[in-house]
Design a protein around this motif. Structure first.
Motif, PDB file in Angstrom:
ATOM      1  N   ASN A 459       0.816  -1.209   0.000  1.00 11.30           N
ATOM      2  CA  ASN A 459       0.000   0.000   0.000  1.00 11.30           C
ATOM      3  C   ASN A 459       0.856   1.269   0.000  1.00 11.30           C
ATOM      4  OD1 ASN A 459       0.182   1.385   2.494  1.00 11.30           O
ATOM      5  ND2 ASN A 459      -1.222  -0.040   3.466  1.00 11.30           N
ATOM      6  N   PHE A 460       0.243   2.362  -0.409  1.00  8.63           N
ATOM      7  CA  PHE A 460       0.988   3.584  -0.694  1.00  8.63           C
ATOM      8  C   PHE A 460       1.787   4.055   0.517  1.00  8.63           C
ATOM      9  CE2 PHE A 460       1.236   6.199  -4.362  1.00  8.63           C
ATOM     10  CZ  PHE A 460       1.869   7.346  -3.905  1.00  8.63           C
ATOM     11  N   LYS A 461       1.173   3.913   1.706  1.00  7.02           N
ATOM     12  CA  LYS A 461       1.795   4.399   2.935  1.00  7.02           C
ATOM     13  C   LYS A 461       3.089   3.644   3.246  1.00  7.02           C
ATOM     14  CE  LYS A 461      -0.385   4.213   6.840  1.00  7.02           C
ATOM     15  NZ  LYS A 461      -1.570   3.815   7.567  1.00  7.02           N
ATOM     16  N   ASN A 462       3.113   2.363   2.884  1.00  7.75           N
ATOM     17  CA  ASN A 462       4.274   1.540   3.240  1.00  7.75           C
ATOM     18  C   ASN A 462       5.250   1.351   2.090  1.00  7.75           C
ATOM     19  OD1 ASN A 462       3.414   1.022   5.849  1.00  7.75           O
ATOM     20  ND2 ASN A 462       2.021  -0.561   5.126  1.00  7.75           N
ATOM     21  N   PHE A 463       4.988   2.049   1.006  1.00  9.44           N
ATOM     22  CA  PHE A 463       5.722   1.784  -0.228  1.00  9.44           C
ATOM     23  C   PHE A 463       7.235   1.876  -0.044  1.00  9.44           C
ATOM     24  CE2 PHE A 463       6.694   3.317  -4.715  1.00  9.44           C
ATOM     25  CZ  PHE A 463       6.666   2.034  -5.234  1.00  9.44           C
ATOM     26  N   LEU A 464       7.674   2.906   0.689  1.00  8.73           N
ATOM     27  CA  LEU A 464       9.117   3.081   0.839  1.00  8.73           C
ATOM     28  C   LEU A 464       9.617   2.631   2.212  1.00  8.73           C
ATOM     29  CD1 LEU A 464       9.475   6.475  -1.021  1.00  8.73           C
ATOM     30  CD2 LEU A 464      10.203   4.240  -1.820  1.00  8.73           C
ATOM     31  N   PHE A 465       8.758   1.933   2.919  1.00  8.86           N
ATOM     32  CA  PHE A 465       9.123   1.414   4.236  1.00  8.86           C
ATOM     33  C   PHE A 465      10.189   0.334   4.062  1.00  8.86           C
ATOM     34  CE2 PHE A 465       7.857  -1.996   7.365  1.00  8.86           C
ATOM     35  CZ  PHE A 465       8.473  -1.400   8.449  1.00  8.86           C
ATOM     36  N   LYS A 466      11.183   0.353   4.933  1.00  6.13           N
ATOM     37  CA  LYS A 466      12.312  -0.563   4.746  1.00  6.13           C
ATOM     38  C   LYS A 466      12.269  -1.735   5.719  1.00  6.13           C
ATOM     39  CE  LYS A 466      15.681   2.252   5.346  1.00  6.13           C
ATOM     40  NZ  LYS A 466      16.886   3.058   5.391  1.00  6.13           N
ATOM     41  N   PRO A 467      11.584  -2.786   5.397  1.00  4.10           N
ATOM     42  CA  PRO A 467      11.594  -3.868   6.364  1.00  4.10           C
ATOM     43  C   PRO A 467      12.826  -4.764   6.260  1.00  4.10           C
ATOM     44  CG  PRO A 467       9.833  -4.152   4.773  1.00  4.10           C
ATOM     45  CD  PRO A 467      10.756  -3.120   4.256  1.00  4.10           C
ATOM     46  N   THR A 468      13.638  -4.577   5.221  1.00  5.01           N
ATOM     47  CA  THR A 468      14.822  -5.429   5.116  1.00  5.01           C
ATOM     48  C   THR A 468      15.934  -4.824   5.954  1.00  5.01           C
ATOM     49  OG1 THR A 468      14.210  -6.164   2.960  1.00  5.01           O
ATOM     50  CG2 THR A 468      16.502  -6.391   3.512  1.00  5.01           C
ATOM     51  N   ASP A 486       7.146 -12.066   0.453  1.00  4.60           N
ATOM     52  CA  ASP A 486       6.192 -11.068  -0.029  1.00  4.60           C
ATOM     53  C   ASP A 486       5.898  -9.992   1.006  1.00  4.60           C
ATOM     54  OD1 ASP A 486       4.629 -12.534   1.663  1.00  4.60           O
ATOM     55  OD2 ASP A 486       3.298 -13.326   0.119  1.00  4.60           O
ATOM     56  N   CYS A 487       6.549 -10.076   2.185  1.00  4.58           N
ATOM     57  CA  CYS A 487       6.341  -8.991   3.149  1.00  4.58           C
ATOM     58  C   CYS A 487       7.322  -7.852   2.912  1.00  4.58           C
ATOM     59  CB  CYS A 487       6.423  -9.496   4.578  1.00  4.58           C
ATOM     60  SG  CYS A 487       8.065  -9.863   5.127  1.00  4.58           S
ATOM     61  N   VAL A 488       8.295  -8.033   2.024  1.00  5.18           N
ATOM     62  CA  VAL A 488       9.268  -6.958   1.856  1.00  5.18           C
ATOM     63  C   VAL A 488       9.349  -6.374   0.452  1.00  5.18           C
ATOM     64  CG1 VAL A 488      10.827  -7.500   3.746  1.00  5.18           C
ATOM     65  CG2 VAL A 488      11.109  -8.660   1.577  1.00  5.18           C
ATOM     66  N   PHE A 489       8.731  -7.012  -0.521  1.00  2.95           N
ATOM     67  CA  PHE A 489       8.837  -6.475  -1.873  1.00  2.95           C
ATOM     68  C   PHE A 489       7.486  -5.944  -2.311  1.00  2.95           C
ATOM     69  CE2 PHE A 489       9.762  -6.249  -6.376  1.00  2.95           C
ATOM     70  CZ  PHE A 489      11.074  -5.819  -6.356  1.00  2.95           C
ATOM     71  N   PRO A 490       7.456  -4.733  -2.880  1.00  2.76           N
ATOM     72  CA  PRO A 490       6.159  -4.178  -3.262  1.00  2.76           C
ATOM     73  C   PRO A 490       5.457  -5.045  -4.294  1.00  2.76           C
ATOM     74  CG  PRO A 490       7.971  -2.746  -3.945  1.00  2.76           C
ATOM     75  CD  PRO A 490       8.572  -3.869  -3.201  1.00  2.76           C
ATOM     76  N   GLY A 491       4.176  -5.203  -4.132  1.00  2.05           N
ATOM     77  CA  GLY A 491       3.437  -6.125  -4.999  1.00  2.05           C
ATOM     78  C   GLY A 491       3.546  -7.487  -4.353  1.00  2.05           C
TER      79      GLY A 491
END
Ligand SMILES: Cc1cc2nc3c(=O)[nH]c(=O)nc-3n(C[C@H](O)[C@H](O)[C@H](O)COP(=O)(O)OP(=O)(O)OC[C@H]3O[C@@H](n4cnc5c(N)ncnc54)[C@H](O)[C@@H]3O)c2cc1C
Length: 521
Positions: A459-468, A486-491
């Motif tokens: 989602n847009f809010k988390n798009f640039l969030f860095k979980p890695t 799939d929790c770290v790559f957009p889409g």
């Protein structure tokens, strides 16, 4: 922490889903002289893209993913499969899906979206202008996604976690021509809904909105309002790009890959669950338990790749004070607590009608009826497998996204009946036998906490969030931690998970996927 009696490894992959398999396969090729290990909780590889058997005679069903992209010649999945594979046997055999049928019973409409963006109305009436705009929109999306799909083959680093990666991505950007550069900027900063409205598709064009949103929920797990155009454009063009149903299902891809990994001297252990991870001076301390409740501990010196959802990772590291107080970890915790989670309901079953379907695989999106339970308000993705083993049976996997907070376990039987009815009414065929999987099923078999499928990033809010969190170098200044899946790559989907696995491997080992493809390893 009993490190004395633990086994020490250089690199560990936790989980053999699509992401873990990608990382493990590449590690087994790039670092053959190191001690590499992969641990999987289940008895089979594949995670959400695995399979299970039922009935007598035995029938095989895909658990979640039923279709794959990038498995055509020179696609990422194709290359990954064939890398270092001496005899090229077994090969990937697949059928391309040429159209998706959308069934909207509330509006008495049935339409067919073709891979070239054309739309054919099979039943009902749709406003001529709306239809024209929708076709224009899909044609535009298809055209503009082509360069995006070619860009992912360069394995851009996403989300960026270091200055070096920023410059790497910048060099990919500058390798594009001017138009490509403008298009790239355009895709990052726009919402999908903005592009949709630019094509004259308004709120009141309900059919168009439903078709677009259901495709987005399927590929990005969010609607047009929340999906960045970069992800939306790729998700909506997936049919044009090429979705394939593998002959023999997903297992015909993931199982041989896992065998390739074991053959390369990388130890793979099934039915072993990682229960706790702690960080200490020499690396990571890993506690595991097998199905007979035997415990075994490991110490990981170099790279730790965790193929698990962010919710799980927060749980696994809960006792680690270092990470617990770390900025990145605090952010994950915050995000995972506030984030709305998606789960899946899936119906697995079969029809007994050989003549009703053509030989190619069929893919339908079935929208709900007014009479259904409020929880089942999203579209259903019905994937009917092609003719297998010369039997007259047509197996299917049908998936419905459900917001976890709406799922009511005591309604399981009602959900089953309603989903069954939705399928039967839409395609006029009787289901002979079926069973339902709920978010609890996914929690049990793929260890997804609360059965949450997908991740945070789409989602847009988390798009640039860095979980890695590979920026967390530990006291020894060497061990690194990578979240993959799939929790770290957009889409969402197998290709996103695979890409995250490849990116993490590139980060961890310093190797380049594109060099491996050229045989430079
Ligand atoms: C019903 C459904 C239908 C779908 N349809 C499609 C589709 O048609 N096409 C598509 O591309 N995608 C589809 N998807 C999405 C796709 O299946 C997933 O995005 C992808 O498979 C996720 O892969 P992953 O590696 O990220 O995670 P997972 O598949 O969840 O893999 C994680 C693995 O790690 C293991 N694991 C986790 N924690 C631990 C632990 N502590 N110890 C040991 N092992 C552990 C799990 O057992 C699992 O095998 C679908 C998903 C669902 C649920």
């Amino acid at each position: 922490m009993d490190t004395e009696s633990s086994e020490t490894v250089d690199n560990l992959v936790i989980g053999l889903g699509a992401a873990g398999i990608a990382t493990a396969k590449l590690l087994s090729l790039s670092n053959p002289n190191e001690k590499n290990l992969a641990l999987e909780h289940h008895f089979e590889p594949g995670g959400c893209a695995s399979y299970f058997a039922r009935g007598n005679p035995r029938r095989l069903f895909d658990v979640g993913a039923t279709q794959l992209v990038e498995c055509e010649q020179n696609g990422i999945q194709y290359n990954l499969f064939n890398l270092g594979h001496a005899h090229r046997d077994p090969d990937i055999k697949s059928h391309k899906i040429e159209y998706i049928t959308f069934h909207l019973p509330e509006y008495n409409i049935k339409l067919l979206l073709k891979s070239d963006g054309e739309i054919k109305i099979i039943e009902g009436i749709i406003d001529e202008n709306e239809l024209k705009n929708l076709i224009r929109f899909f044609k535009f999306t298809n055209k503009n996604s082509t360069y995006l799909w070619s860009l992912i083959k360069t394995i851009p680093k996403f989300p960026i976690i270091s200055k070096k990666e920023f410059f790497e991505n910048l060099s990919i950007f500058f390798s594009l021509n001017f138009i490509g550069q403008i298009k790239t900027i355009f895709t990052i900063f726009f919402r999908t809904s903005t592009i949709v409205s630019l094509f004259g598709i308004k709120e009141e064009h309900v059919i168009s909105h439903k078709v677009i949103n259901s495709l987005l929920i399927d590929t990005a797990q969010t609607d047009m309002e929340n999906t960045p155009w970069l992800v939306g454009c790729m998700g909506l063009s997936i049919l044009h790009k090429g979705i394939y149903r593998l002959d023999g299902g997903m297992r015909s891809y993931f199982k041989p890959m896992a065998t390739q990994i074991s053959k390369r001297k990388m130890h793979v252990i099934y039915a072993q669950e990682v229960t706790e991870i702690t960080h200490f001076d020499d690396g990571y301390f890993i506690k595991t338990i097998d199905r007979n409740k035997n415990q075994k501990n490991y110490v990981v010196r170099d790279n730790l790749f965790v193929n698990s959802s962010i919710w799980n990772v927060v749980k696994l590291f809960n006792e680690d004070l270092f990470l617990y107080n770390h900025k990145t970890f605090k952010k994950w915790k915050e995000k995972s607590e506030e984030s709305q989670g998606w789960g899946a309901l899936a119906l697995y079953g079969y029809f007994n009608d050989d003549l009703a379907y053509p030989r190619e695989p069929w893919y339908h999106q079935l929208f709900p009826d007014k009479t259904e339970e409020a929880e089942l308000s999203s579209s259903l993705y019905l994937s009917i497998y092609q003719h297998e083993h010369d039997s007259k049976i047509r197996c299917f996997t049908a998936t419905l996204h459900i917001e976890i907070s709406l799922f009511k376990p005591n309604k399981k039987e009602i959900y089953l009946e309603q989903i069954k009815k939705r399928i039967e009414n839409s395609i006029n065929l009787q289901i002979l036998d079926c069973e339902i999987a709920t978010p609890f099923t996914y929690e049990k078999y793929t260890l997804r906490n609360k059965g949450q499928v997908g991740g945070l990033v789409a989602n847009f809010k988390n798009f640039l969030f860095k979980p890695t969190p590979s920026m967390i170098y530990h006291y020894n200044n060497k061990s690194k931690l990578y979240l993959i899946g799939d929790c770290v790559f957009p889409g969402q989907g197998v290709i996103s998970s695979t890409l995250s696995g490849i990116i993490a491997w590139e980060r961890g080992t310093g190797h380049k996927f594109k060099n491996f493809i050229k045989g430079l390893y």
